[in-house]
Design a protein around this motif. Structure first.
Motif: not given
Length: 292
Positions: A283-292
């Protein structure tokens, strides 16, 4: 491989069957961990610091490094879905600049740094450590036969540090699944570029809009689409036909079934625990968006 940590992670498979649905669910949770390799800045920066020319050099050096000094023809076969000549623009050139060993180290350090930055306090939790341990158990348990990239990754030492270990396990599981996906594509008679066209159309995009193939010469992409239309995979309007949709669904189903082998060593409660531990991380990684 004589790594004692690796040996500790190997178990006899459990008697509990693993469904393709379970494998897909766990893939959806583990995939964001691996994807920092391609979308976060830190891995690219670490690889470019070795003297590589661009991000595609970094991609091929980082991902192909477990294969050693394999020629472009071998890397192209293992990766499966690059257009003719694309791999050869980077392999073996990258190995005149750096070594597979240096690329592996840079990639792991960059991905670990990216995960620590994005996850923040989550990176130091017992939840992440437990996820890393369970994922590593699964990732080092599956048969390697017919899975070249997964087999190459299995020869690498397992990191001791939990965040690095989680990324390493995610990479093993991702490439194990990827090798199985390639086998499903071959069995279905779908070539590498065709796989991208099939995926683009299944996602509601025109092939020329899809990132992995939009750069191809128009005549080359048109020839692929025309060939798929001749085989009944694409209808006259340029959309997936019923045959095309069923082919895509079958490939994904077989991929899930092939991926399930990695999780048979975990008990049902351990698989549930792994999913629960991965959920806040994903969830945290997905929330950071596709380009992190």
């Amino acid at each position: 491989m004589n790594d004692p940590h690796h040996e500790e992670m190997i178990r006899m498979p459990s008697l509990a069957p693993v469904t393709g649905d379970t494998a897909r669910r766990l893939h959806q949770l583990i995939e964001p961990v691996h994807l920092v390799a391609y979308f976060a800045d830190e891995p690219d920066q670490a690889l470019l610091a070795l003297g590589l020319r661009n991000t595609w050099d970094a991609y091929f050096a980082g991902r192909a490094a477990p294969l050693g000094h394999a020629p472009a023809e071998v890397v192209d076969a293992v990766f499966y879905n690059f257009a003719p000549g694309e791999v050869a623009r980077h392999i073996p050139h990258v190995w005149t600049i750096t070594t597979p060993e240096a690329a592996l180290t840079a990639r792991r350090q960059g991905c670990t740094a990216a995960l620590r930055r994005i996850l923040g306090d989550l990176a130091g939790t017992t939840t992440l450590t437990r996820a890393a341990d369970l994922a590593t158990t699964a990732a080092t348990s599956a048969p390697t036969h017919g899975r070249a990239l997964y087999a190459a990754l299995r020869t690498l030492p397992i990191p001791d540090e939990p965040v690095a270990r989680l990324w390493h396990a995610a990479t093993l599981l991702r490439e194990h699944r990827g090798d199985g996906h390639n086998a499903a594509l071959v069995a279905a008679g779908i070539g590498g570029t065709e796989a991208h066209v099939l995926h683009a159309l299944a996602e509601g995009m025109r092939p020329e809009q899809f990132g992995r193939i939009h750069h191809l010469p128009t005549a080359q992409l048109t020839a692929v689409v025309d060939g798929m239309r001749d085989r009944g995979l694409i209808d006259d309007s340029g959309l997936l036909s019923d045959v095309g949709r069923k082919t895509k669904e079958h490939i994904e189903s077989i991929t899930d079934e092939f991926a399930a082998a990695a999780y048979t060593c975990l008990s049902p409660s351990e698989r549930d625990q792994l999913a629960a531990d991965l959920e806040p991380i994903a969830a945290a990684l997905n929330a950071a968006g596709p380009h992190f």
